[in-house]
Design an enzyme around this catalytic site. Structure first.
Site, mmCIF file in Angstrom:
data_model
loop_
_atom_site.group_PDB
_atom_site.id
_atom_site.type_symbol
_atom_site.label_atom_id
_atom_site.label_comp_id
_atom_site.label_asym_id
_atom_site.label_seq_id
_atom_site.Cartn_x
_atom_site.Cartn_y
_atom_site.Cartn_z
ATOM 1 C CG HIS A 1 -5.831 -2.508 0.451
ATOM 2 N ND1 HIS A 1 -5.128 -1.968 -0.705
ATOM 3 C CD2 HIS A 1 -5.170 -2.153 1.584
ATOM 4 C CE1 HIS A 1 -4.143 -1.045 -0.098
ATOM 5 N NE2 HIS A 1 -4.259 -1.352 1.112
ATOM 6 C CB SER B 1 -0.928 0.068 1.198
ATOM 7 O OG SER B 1 -1.920 0.785 0.995
ATOM 8 C CG ASP C 1 -7.501 -2.604 -3.046
ATOM 9 O OD1 ASP C 1 -7.961 -1.613 -2.173
ATOM 10 O OD2 ASP C 1 -6.318 -2.621 -2.921
#
Length: 320
Positions: free
Chosen positions: A294, A144, A264
């Site tokens: 995610h 991320s 996601d």
């Protein structure tokens, strides 16, 4: 999934609940682990950890890992470096400023460039302390926001690292969680006076990231987890950085593996596809996992996690 692997995951869950002493836990997994504090050149004290193969298995490569926003390296994140160490890779990571056990206001990111420099100085310090690492493949790994930091490190130093593994990289914040107009404009004005104020209205990222309900409960038990709303300055900085990276996808020029879940709603899988298409890299691989969210390496079902892990391991083994 094999029964041994299922039991391995269950054992990790027990550790997260605090039922297994730390040294015994790592011995059980056949790896070595150490923790320490590192002071960055700008004077910030950062908590660090290593996960290494056993003494009988010299490492095949070095992986420098960067966690995502609101996460840390001592809870759910470390299941991945443990797996990689079991398979012959030496892994190093640190809690970013304002995260985990590192110095700083919780979840406050005033400038991503500071985090980038902290990571880079720590990674270079590790290499300087271990001359035997110099000739081994050196791989960046980011989840991320950590994926965004890895790309920024690559933009800053083109020759130090031999590849990157990008897990749902934050090259652009998904429109499904990005504040809508006129909120960003209002927040920009407020942030000038109170950048640390935790008032940004966003969806619950844990709920949006983790598919398995039981794993949401475990993740929520993390004593270092930030439970407040995002801070004004943090959100504006992440918007700035992701917009910048999104405009530089064609500058990426190192071997990489990018992995993203099609479902996601935190970071945008479409931008990962654009990264794959636009990057100059001759060696580039993308995997889009149908229906995954995610948190690919913790929040999914055990079977899905095994699929993602094996894809990472194959990519590494083919290059190391």
């Amino acid at each position: 999934m094999g029964e041994d692997r299922k039991q391995d995951l269950k054992t990790q869950e027990l550790h997260y609940w605090g039922n297994t002493p730390e040294e015994e836990y790592y011995n059980l997994h056949g790896i070595k682990s150490a923790k320490s504090f590192y002071t960055s050149p700008r004077g910030i004290t950062l908590f660090t950890k290593s996960w290494l193969p056993s003494d009988t298995n010299p490492p095949k490569g070095i992986i420098f890992m960067v966690h995502g926003y609101g996460n840390d390296i001592s809870w759910t994140f470390q299941a991945t470096p443990i797996f990689l160490a079991q398979n012959g890779y030496a892994c190093f990571s640190l809690d970013l400023e304002g995260h985990g056990k590192s110095q700083g206001l919780k979840a406050y990111v005033p400038n991503v460039d500071f985090l980038l420099d902290d990571c880079l100085s720590f990674f270079q310090f590790i290499l300087s302390q271990n001359p035997t690492f110099q000739n081994l493949p050196k791989i960046l790994y980011g989840e991320s926001m950590g994926g965004a930091i890895c790309l920024l490190i690559h933009f800053k130093i083109q020759t130090l690292f031999n590849g990157a593994i990008l897990i749902a990289p934050m090259c652009k914040i998904s429109e499904k969680v990005r504040p809508k107009w006129p909120i960003p404009e209002i927040l920009t004005v407020l942030a000038r006076f109170a950048p640390t104020l935790p008032i940004v209205p966003t969806a619950d990222l844990l709920e949006k990231s983790v598919k398995v309900p039981e794993k949401r409960i475990t993740a929520a038990l993390n004593p270092s987890r930030y439970k407040g709303k995002p801070r004004l300055g943090t959100v504006l900085e992440l918007l700035r950085v992701t917009d910048s990276i999104n405009g530089r996808l064609s500058d990426v020029n190192l071997p990489f593996l990018v992995l993203h879940g099609s479902a996601d709603v935190v970071t945008d899988p479409q931008v990962s596809m654009e990264l794959y298409e636009l990057a100059k890299s001759k060696d580039k691989t993308i995997k889009i996992y149908d229906g995954m969210l995610h948190s690919l390496l913790y929040g999914e079902t055990d079977d899905n996690i095994e699929i993602v892990r094996e894809d990472i391991l194959k990519w590494l083994n083919d290059r190391c």
